[in-house]
Design a protein around this motif. Structure first.
Motif, PDB file in Angstrom:
ATOM      1  N   VAL A   5      -7.405 -18.305  14.754  1.00 59.35           N
ATOM      2  CA  VAL A   5      -6.151 -18.917  14.300  1.00 59.35           C
ATOM      3  C   VAL A   5      -5.217 -17.871  13.703  1.00 59.35           C
ATOM      4  O   VAL A   5      -4.008 -17.860  13.970  1.00 59.35           O
ATOM      5  CB  VAL A   5      -6.432 -20.041  13.288  1.00 59.35           C
ATOM      6  N   LEU A   6      -5.746 -16.969  12.896  1.00 65.79           N
ATOM      7  CA  LEU A   6      -4.897 -15.952  12.273  1.00 65.79           C
ATOM      8  C   LEU A   6      -4.333 -14.982  13.301  1.00 65.79           C
ATOM      9  O   LEU A   6      -3.178 -14.545  13.194  1.00 65.79           O
ATOM     10  CB  LEU A   6      -5.690 -15.207  11.198  1.00 65.79           C
ATOM     11  N   ARG A   7      -5.103 -14.656  14.319  1.00 62.00           N
ATOM     12  CA  ARG A   7      -4.570 -13.791  15.378  1.00 62.00           C
ATOM     13  C   ARG A   7      -3.501 -14.508  16.186  1.00 62.00           C
ATOM     14  O   ARG A   7      -2.541 -13.875  16.650  1.00 62.00           O
ATOM     15  CB  ARG A   7      -5.711 -13.279  16.269  1.00 62.00           C
ATOM     16  N   ARG A   8      -3.645 -15.803  16.366  1.00 61.47           N
ATOM     17  CA  ARG A   8      -2.598 -16.573  17.029  1.00 61.47           C
ATOM     18  C   ARG A   8      -1.285 -16.483  16.253  1.00 61.47           C
ATOM     19  O   ARG A   8      -0.208 -16.507  16.846  1.00 61.47           O
ATOM     20  CB  ARG A   8      -3.015 -18.040  17.155  1.00 61.47           C
ATOM     21  N   ALA A   9      -1.389 -16.413  14.938  1.00 61.42           N
ATOM     22  CA  ALA A   9      -0.194 -16.331  14.094  1.00 61.42           C
ATOM     23  C   ALA A   9       0.426 -14.942  14.101  1.00 61.42           C
ATOM     24  O   ALA A   9       1.521 -14.745  13.569  1.00 61.42           O
ATOM     25  CB  ALA A   9      -0.548 -16.733  12.664  1.00 61.42           C
ATOM     26  N   GLY A  10      -0.263 -13.981  14.688  1.00 60.70           N
ATOM     27  CA  GLY A  10       0.244 -12.619  14.739  1.00 60.70           C
ATOM     28  C   GLY A  10      -0.368 -11.691  13.712  1.00 60.70           C
ATOM     29  O   GLY A  10       0.035 -10.533  13.596  1.00 60.70           O
ATOM     30  N   ALA A  11      -1.353 -12.176  12.952  1.00 54.04           N
ATOM     31  CA  ALA A  11      -1.989 -11.330  11.949  1.00 54.04           C
ATOM     32  C   ALA A  11      -2.863 -10.274  12.621  1.00 54.04           C
ATOM     33  O   ALA A  11      -3.439 -10.502  13.682  1.00 54.04           O
ATOM     34  CB  ALA A  11      -2.832 -12.176  10.998  1.00 54.04           C
TER      35      ALA A  11
ATOM     36  N   LEU B 235      -2.684 -25.702  19.148  1.00 54.49           N
ATOM     37  CA  LEU B 235      -4.125 -25.880  18.964  1.00 54.49           C
ATOM     38  C   LEU B 235      -4.548 -27.324  19.225  1.00 54.49           C
ATOM     39  O   LEU B 235      -5.725 -27.603  19.450  1.00 54.49           O
ATOM     40  CB  LEU B 235      -4.532 -25.506  17.541  1.00 54.49           C
ATOM     41  N   ILE B 236      -3.586 -28.234  19.177  1.00 53.08           N
ATOM     42  CA  ILE B 236      -3.832 -29.679  19.297  1.00 53.08           C
ATOM     43  C   ILE B 236      -4.711 -30.147  18.140  1.00 53.08           C
ATOM     44  O   ILE B 236      -5.683 -30.874  18.313  1.00 53.08           O
ATOM     45  CB  ILE B 236      -4.444 -30.067  20.661  1.00 53.08           C
TER      46      ILE B 236
ATOM     47  N   GLY C 131      -8.365 -28.954  24.093  1.00 51.73           N
ATOM     48  CA  GLY C 131      -8.143 -27.597  23.597  1.00 51.73           C
ATOM     49  C   GLY C 131      -8.913 -27.301  22.330  1.00 51.73           C
ATOM     50  O   GLY C 131      -9.766 -28.086  21.898  1.00 51.73           O
ATOM     51  N   PRO C 132      -8.607 -26.157  21.684  1.00 53.77           N
ATOM     52  CA  PRO C 132      -9.360 -25.748  20.501  1.00 53.77           C
ATOM     53  C   PRO C 132      -9.471 -26.825  19.434  1.00 53.77           C
ATOM     54  O   PRO C 132     -10.544 -27.032  18.856  1.00 53.77           O
ATOM     55  CB  PRO C 132      -8.565 -24.542  20.000  1.00 53.77           C
ATOM     56  N   GLY C 133      -8.373 -27.523  19.158  1.00 53.66           N
ATOM     57  CA  GLY C 133      -8.376 -28.527  18.107  1.00 53.66           C
ATOM     58  C   GLY C 133      -9.119 -29.796  18.448  1.00 53.66           C
ATOM     59  O   GLY C 133      -9.317 -30.662  17.584  1.00 53.66           O
ATOM     60  N   THR C 134      -9.543 -29.941  19.712  1.00 50.67           N
ATOM     61  CA  THR C 134     -10.360 -31.096  20.111  1.00 50.67           C
ATOM     62  C   THR C 134     -11.805 -30.708  20.381  1.00 50.67           C
ATOM     63  O   THR C 134     -12.617 -31.547  20.777  1.00 50.67           O
ATOM     64  CB  THR C 134      -9.783 -31.780  21.370  1.00 50.67           C
ATOM     65  N   SER C 135     -12.142 -29.433  20.161  1.00 51.29           N
ATOM     66  CA  SER C 135     -13.478 -28.932  20.507  1.00 51.29           C
ATOM     67  C   SER C 135     -14.588 -29.621  19.729  1.00 51.29           C
ATOM     68  O   SER C 135     -15.675 -29.867  20.270  1.00 51.29           O
ATOM     69  CB  SER C 135     -13.557 -27.423  20.255  1.00 51.29           C
ATOM     70  N   MET C 136     -14.344 -29.912  18.453  1.00 48.64           N
ATOM     71  CA  MET C 136     -15.379 -30.562  17.654  1.00 48.64           C
ATOM     72  C   MET C 136     -15.663 -31.966  18.185  1.00 48.64           C
ATOM     73  O   MET C 136     -16.827 -32.358  18.327  1.00 48.64           O
ATOM     74  CB  MET C 136     -14.949 -30.618  16.194  1.00 48.64           C
ATOM     75  N   GLU C 137     -14.609 -32.720  18.493  1.00 48.74           N
ATOM     76  CA  GLU C 137     -14.797 -34.060  19.054  1.00 48.74           C
ATOM     77  C   GLU C 137     -15.503 -33.985  20.411  1.00 48.74           C
ATOM     78  O   GLU C 137     -16.350 -34.824  20.732  1.00 48.74           O
ATOM     79  CB  GLU C 137     -13.444 -34.741  19.207  1.00 48.74           C
ATOM     80  N   PHE C 138     -15.140 -32.996  21.205  1.00 44.89           N
ATOM     81  CA  PHE C 138     -15.746 -32.766  22.514  1.00 44.89           C
ATOM     82  C   PHE C 138     -17.255 -32.533  22.368  1.00 44.89           C
ATOM     83  O   PHE C 138     -18.074 -33.175  23.049  1.00 44.89           O
ATOM     84  CB  PHE C 138     -15.060 -31.556  23.146  1.00 44.89           C
TER      85      PHE C 138
END
Length: 445
Positions: free
Chosen positions: A78-84, A236-237, A412-419
């Motif tokens: 997530v932090l790399r997605r933000a550009g960190a 991230l959904i 996507g990533p934000g649905t991975s736990m439910e998946f």
């Protein structure tokens, strides 16, 4: 046809609504960092002269044997997605660490190599004995103490707030949270609260694997501002309302069977989405399934979409010698393309379908792997929003998880736990999935 759902989530709390660091303007992640763009570099001896590099916040994520892989990888991703500019540092003697649930992660550097570096954020994942090993690292302790003394952001999740930050005396007079079984220990060093995410001054704490996404987005907000955090969370959904129950859309229900324990194959490749892969592997191994992680490339070590280095258990050719109760693919553009190009994997998937045995995919993989190879014929599915126009039947694409007989897909990533929990439910039953969701703090314990 049915819509099934698990219990609800509680909202998380952030005390300060103001970012700790200024952020000039919001950026649209899809326009500036499209799916096809190069990955961020996670560790570099030199700093790029580009404007992006000059704006990038520097983040340290230390890891150890026994670190909780979801908490580490979700934060990094997530932090790399933000550009960190995130440096993953091993506090062990070598770069490779054996995280919980036999997930192997390769760090970018050793902690001693980072001791003189200045970071805008240091974030400690939990997991045991990983959190204890972080606590015992004199180098890391000194770095975080200096971070606190100089008023820079530091954070911890799960066991780490109590075991590391609390034991170092860095939570005195502050509100903090942690994994439930460590709350008594935390209460001796902080004002312990049960928020899913708690921010007090320059300290952010959180509860466990099921709160790691919220924790990571909060860290983005503290580094870059709320507008940027919202821009990261959208693609991230992530779940927008944690009070709502999450839904599993099921059609043409059938029983998924196994002998002794489910044998599950999770292929990975360069460019696979690390959050999706790690969440699937971690959750299914928690459920006591036998999960084989197989590399589709020439090497066991793969470089995932956000430059997290994961190590597979074996090569796909070796994994192909066995049969599986489920084959499930993570997403990530590069990884999905590698899967689609693998004749061996496509052959295995087609045999799985022909045998009426379960198979599944998340994010880009339903559209880029299943659709072109006829693996969605006569089936309902979903995929990453930007890929849904590639599905021949888009009638169920708005659902976060879709189960159609022996096929399971997700967004996507934000649905991975439910998946992953839906897979647990199909093999072990609803009650088992709910119990596991509670243990991980994805739902209220």
């Amino acid at each position: 046809m049915s819509t099934r759902h698990l219990t609800s989530l509680s909202p998380f709390t952030t005390l300060s609504k103001q970012p700790l660091f200024p952020f000039p303007t919001s950026l649209n992640l899809f326009s500036r960092f499209p799916l096809s763009s190069p990955n961020y570099s996670s560790f570099s001896a030199s700093v790029s002269a580009s404007s992006m590099a000059s704006e990038a916040k520097k983040v340290l994520v230390p890891i150890a044997n026994g670190t909780e892989p979801m908490e580490a990888v979700i934060t990094i991703d997530v932090l790399r997605r933000a550009g960190a500019e995130v440096t993953v540092a091993s506090v062990e003697k070598g770069l490779q660490v054996d995280a919980c649930h036999s997930v192997k992660i390769v760090a970018d550097a050793l902690i001693n190599d980072c001791s003189q570096m200045v970071f805008d954020l240091i974030s400690l994942p939990g997991g045991m004995p990983g959190a204890s090993t972080l606590k015992d690292s004199a180098t890391l302790k000194s770095m975080v103490e200096k971070q606190a003394a100089e008023g820079r952001l530091h954070a911890a999740i799960c066991a780490a707030p109590a075991v590391a930050l609390g034991s170092w005396g860095l939570l005195k007079g502050l509100k903090a949270t942690c994994y439930p079984s460590f709350m008594e220990q935390l209460s001796s060093s902080a004002t312990a609260v049960e928020s899913r995410v708690q921010q007090d001054g320059t300290v952010v704490t959180s509860r466990g694997p099921g709160t790691a996404m919220e924790y990571s987005v909060t860290l983005v907000e503290q580094l870059y501002g709320k507008e940027k955090a919202d821009g990261v969370a959208g693609p991230l959904i992530t779940r927008s309302n944690h009070e709502d129950e999450y839904l599993i859309r099921e059609l043409n229900s059938m029983q998924w069977t196994f002998i002794d324990c489910p044998q599950i194959l999770v292929p990975i490749a360069d460019g696979s989405e690390e959050m999706e892969a790690v969440i699937i592997i971690d959750v299914l191994r928690r459920a006591k399934a036998k999960v084989v992680v197989a590399s589709v490339g020439e090497k066991l070590e793969i470089l995932a979409s956000r430059n997290v280095k994961l190590v597979a258990d074996m090569h796909l050719d070796d994994a192909a010698q066995s049969s599986y109760d489920l084959i499930v693919l993570p997403g990530g553009l590069g990884g999905a393309q590698a899967f689609a190009a693998s004749e061996k994997l496509v052959e295995m998937l087609k045999k799985q379908r022909e045998s009426n045995k379960p198979y599944g995919a998340i994010c880009a993989s339903p559209a880029l792997v299943f659709e072109p190879h006829g693996l969605l014929k006569g089936k309902k599915a979903t995929a990453f929003p930007a890929m849904c126009n590639k599905l021949s039947d888009p009638s169920e694409i708005e659902n976060r998880v879709v189960v159609d007989g022996n096929l399971i897909t997700s967004r996507g990533p934000g649905t991975s736990m439910e998946f992953a929990l839906a897979i647990v439910e199909k093999f072990f039953g609803r009650q088992k999935a709910i119990e596991l969701a509670k243990v991980m703090l994805f739902v209220n314990p």
